[in-house]
Design a protein around this motif. Structure first.
Motif, PDB file in Angstrom:
ATOM      1  N   GLU A 152       0.832  -1.210   0.000  1.00  0.00           N
ATOM      2  CA  GLU A 152       0.000   0.000   0.000  1.00  0.00           C
ATOM      3  C   GLU A 152       0.860   1.250   0.000  1.00  0.00           C
ATOM      4  N   LYS A 153       0.593   2.143  -0.926  1.00  0.00           N
ATOM      5  CA  LYS A 153       1.365   3.383  -0.991  1.00  0.00           C
ATOM      6  C   LYS A 153       0.736   4.412  -0.059  1.00  0.00           C
ATOM      7  N   ASP A 154       1.587   5.248   0.611  1.00  0.00           N
ATOM      8  CA  ASP A 154       1.017   6.276   1.493  1.00  0.00           C
ATOM      9  C   ASP A 154       0.520   7.462   0.671  1.00  0.00           C
ATOM     10  N   ARG A 155      -0.016   8.476   1.377  1.00  0.00           N
ATOM     11  CA  ARG A 155      -0.674   9.598   0.691  1.00  0.00           C
ATOM     12  C   ARG A 155       0.257  10.285  -0.322  1.00  0.00           C
ATOM     13  N   ILE A 156       1.538  10.487   0.065  1.00  0.00           N
ATOM     14  CA  ILE A 156       2.455  11.199  -0.833  1.00  0.00           C
ATOM     15  C   ILE A 156       3.006  10.256  -1.911  1.00  0.00           C
ATOM     16  N   GLU A 157       3.204   8.992  -1.551  1.00  0.00           N
ATOM     17  CA  GLU A 157       3.735   8.021  -2.533  1.00  0.00           C
ATOM     18  C   GLU A 157       2.789   7.819  -3.722  1.00  0.00           C
ATOM     19  N   GLN A 158       1.558   8.244  -3.549  1.00  0.00           N
ATOM     20  CA  GLN A 158       0.589   8.062  -4.637  1.00  0.00           C
ATOM     21  C   GLN A 158       0.744   9.094  -5.755  1.00  0.00           C
ATOM     22  N   GLU A 159       1.645  10.083  -5.533  1.00  0.00           N
ATOM     23  CA  GLU A 159       1.859  11.103  -6.569  1.00  0.00           C
ATOM     24  C   GLU A 159       2.466  10.469  -7.833  1.00  0.00           C
ATOM     25  N   ASP A 160       2.412  11.218  -8.954  1.00  0.00           N
ATOM     26  CA  ASP A 160       2.866  10.633 -10.223  1.00  0.00           C
ATOM     27  C   ASP A 160       4.356  10.884 -10.503  1.00  0.00           C
ATOM     28  N   TRP A 161       4.806  10.329 -11.632  1.00  0.00           N
ATOM     29  CA  TRP A 161       6.216  10.403 -12.037  1.00  0.00           C
ATOM     30  C   TRP A 161       6.709  11.844 -12.080  1.00  0.00           C
ATOM     31  N   ASN A 162       5.921  12.760 -12.632  1.00  0.00           N
ATOM     32  CA  ASN A 162       6.359  14.164 -12.769  1.00  0.00           C
ATOM     33  C   ASN A 162       6.650  14.789 -11.413  1.00  0.00           C
ATOM     34  N   PHE A 163       5.811  14.455 -10.426  1.00  0.00           N
ATOM     35  CA  PHE A 163       6.016  14.956  -9.067  1.00  0.00           C
ATOM     36  C   PHE A 163       7.394  14.504  -8.560  1.00  0.00           C
ATOM     37  N   PHE A 164       7.674  13.198  -8.669  1.00  0.00           N
ATOM     38  CA  PHE A 164       8.943  12.672  -8.140  1.00  0.00           C
ATOM     39  C   PHE A 164      10.146  13.139  -8.949  1.00  0.00           C
ATOM     40  N   GLU A 165       9.934  13.418 -10.209  1.00  0.00           N
ATOM     41  CA  GLU A 165      11.020  13.955 -11.035  1.00  0.00           C
ATOM     42  C   GLU A 165      11.374  15.370 -10.542  1.00  0.00           C
ATOM     43  N   ARG A 166      10.361  16.154 -10.208  1.00  0.00           N
ATOM     44  CA  ARG A 166      10.627  17.504  -9.669  1.00  0.00           C
ATOM     45  C   ARG A 166      11.322  17.411  -8.305  1.00  0.00           C
ATOM     46  N   VAL A 167      10.893  16.413  -7.505  1.00  0.00           N
ATOM     47  CA  VAL A 167      11.511  16.211  -6.180  1.00  0.00           C
ATOM     48  C   VAL A 167      12.998  15.881  -6.364  1.00  0.00           C
ATOM     49  N   ARG A 168      13.263  14.969  -7.285  1.00  0.00           N
ATOM     50  CA  ARG A 168      14.658  14.566  -7.512  1.00  0.00           C
ATOM     51  C   ARG A 168      15.501  15.771  -7.938  1.00  0.00           C
ATOM     52  N   LYS A 169      14.976  16.554  -8.851  1.00  0.00           N
ATOM     53  CA  LYS A 169      15.719  17.716  -9.348  1.00  0.00           C
ATOM     54  C   LYS A 169      16.004  18.693  -8.198  1.00  0.00           C
ATOM     55  N   ALA A 170      15.007  18.878  -7.334  1.00  0.00           N
ATOM     56  CA  ALA A 170      15.183  19.804  -6.210  1.00  0.00           C
ATOM     57  C   ALA A 170      16.275  19.306  -5.255  1.00  0.00           C
ATOM     58  N   PHE A 171      16.349  17.993  -5.050  1.00  0.00           N
ATOM     59  CA  PHE A 171      17.417  17.436  -4.194  1.00  0.00           C
ATOM     60  C   PHE A 171      18.794  17.717  -4.821  1.00  0.00           C
ATOM     61  N   VAL A 172      18.892  17.503  -6.130  1.00  0.00           N
ATOM     62  CA  VAL A 172      20.171  17.735  -6.816  1.00  0.00           C
ATOM     63  C   VAL A 172      20.561  19.212  -6.700  1.00  0.00           C
ATOM     64  N   ASP A 173      19.578  20.098  -6.848  1.00  0.00           N
ATOM     65  CA  ASP A 173      19.847  21.539  -6.724  1.00  0.00           C
ATOM     66  C   ASP A 173      20.326  21.893  -5.317  1.00  0.00           C
ATOM     67  N   ARG A 174      19.721  21.260  -4.308  1.00  0.00           N
ATOM     68  CA  ARG A 174      20.140  21.518  -2.911  1.00  0.00           C
ATOM     69  C   ARG A 174      21.608  21.119  -2.735  1.00  0.00           C
ATOM     70  N   ALA A 175      21.967  19.982  -3.299  1.00  0.00           N
ATOM     71  CA  ALA A 175      23.355  19.500  -3.156  1.00  0.00           C
ATOM     72  C   ALA A 175      24.333  20.470  -3.823  1.00  0.00           C
ATOM     73  N   LYS A 176      23.917  21.041  -4.960  1.00  0.00           N
ATOM     74  CA  LYS A 176      24.797  21.998  -5.652  1.00  0.00           C
ATOM     75  C   LYS A 176      24.922  23.287  -4.846  1.00  0.00           C
ATOM     76  N   LYS A 177      23.826  23.657  -4.186  1.00  0.00           N
ATOM     77  CA  LYS A 177      23.802  24.920  -3.446  1.00  0.00           C
ATOM     78  C   LYS A 177      24.602  24.833  -2.139  1.00  0.00           C
ATOM     79  N   TYR A 178      24.623  23.659  -1.513  1.00  0.00           N
ATOM     80  CA  TYR A 178      25.314  23.509  -0.213  1.00  0.00           C
ATOM     81  C   TYR A 178      26.346  22.386  -0.257  1.00  0.00           C
ATOM     82  N   PRO A 179      27.378  22.540  -1.116  1.00  0.00           N
ATOM     83  CA  PRO A 179      28.341  21.444  -1.288  1.00  0.00           C
ATOM     84  C   PRO A 179      29.136  21.124  -0.031  1.00  0.00           C
ATOM     85  N   GLU A 180      29.258  22.096   0.884  1.00  0.00           N
ATOM     86  CA  GLU A 180      30.050  21.841   2.099  1.00  0.00           C
ATOM     87  C   GLU A 180      29.294  20.951   3.082  1.00  0.00           C
TER      88      GLU A 180
END
Ligand code: Z5A
Length: 205
Positions: A152-180
């Motif tokens: 069973e997927k939880d409330r947020i896990e039910q989101e679609d591919w585009n949602f998780f693609e945006r999430v992934r991109k945001a994580f990568v951006d965070r890593a670039k912004k705070y490399p230390e």
């Protein structure tokens, strides 16, 4: 002054956080360190109730701002009642997710205003940040495939591919912004290969 260290692990679904957190805790304990494993949302008695509200499918529809505010309410409780007391007692705190997840899921996924998230971050934890954040990066398709088998997927896990693609991109951006602070690790390789990379980060810390 903190005596312990604060490590957070993040990434999209199926990146392998739970798998690697078990490794981290075991590795640090073998070094004789006093380790506290915790998670967000959750981690405190009240936080676990907030988690049920946030992730329970029976919660139903929730306004995105409400979701964001609940994430930070949970975080305040977590920091004040669990994380800071443990660090002050010299323990190492390992948290499954922290504020980077709010920037990624609510900022990236839900497309909420990043400035408003930053304001909440300043309010709830000001200058207090993890000593090390590990973001496990994996292609969205692979992450979604890894959790496909779940009953069973939880409330947020039910989101679609585009949602998780945006999430992934945001994580990568965070890593670039705070490399230390943030280390982005390719989590598409084997569990053992990911562990080797994490091990060298822990040794450095
Ligand atoms: N959330 C938010 O929106 N905003 C916030 O501020 C915060 C959180 C703090 C919390 O869920 C939800 O809250 C999350 C974000 C949101 N929502 N979603 N969706 P969680 O963190 O408790 O659970 P999760 O995100 O669903 O994590 P997960 O799916 O359990 O993923 P994981 O822990 O990264 O994966 P895993 O269980 O370790 O591994 C998944 C499978 O892959 C498993 O079968 C493993 O054996 C396998 N695996 C792991 N590593 C490998 C490698 N390297 N190769 C092959 N297979 C592997």
């Amino acid at each position: 002054m903190n005596k312990g260290k604060f490590i957070t692990i993040d990434g999209i679904e199926g990146a392998g956080k739970s798998t690697q957190i078990a490794f981290i805790c075991d590795y640090l304990q073998r070094k004789g360190l006093d380790v506290v494993k915790t998670r967000e949302p959750g981690g405190t008695e009240l936080g676990e109730k907030i988690r049920k509200l946030l992730l329970g499918r029976d919660t139903g529809d929730m306004h995105s701002d409400t979701e964001l505010l609940l994430m930070f309410s949970d975080r305040n409780e977590h920091i004040q009642r669990k994380i800071k007391p443990a660090l002050n007692a010299g323990k190492w705190v390992i948290s499954d997710r922290f504020t980077d997840a709010s920037f990624a899921y609510q900022g990236g996924g839900r497309e909420l205003d990043i400035e408003r998230i930053s304001e909440l971050e300043s309010w709830v934890h000001g200058e207090f940040q993890p000593d090390l954040t590990i973001i496990l990066d994996i292609e969205t398709d692979l992450g979604m495939r890894r959790i496909e088998a779940r009953a069973e997927k939880d409330r947020i896990e039910q989101e679609d591919w585009n949602f998780f693609e945006r999430v992934r991109k945001a994580f990568v951006d965070r890593a670039k912004k705070y490399p230390e602070r943030i280390q982005l690790i390719d989590a598409t390789c084997s569990v053992e290969q990911v562990q080797q990379k994490i091990k060298s980060l822990l040794e450095a810390l």
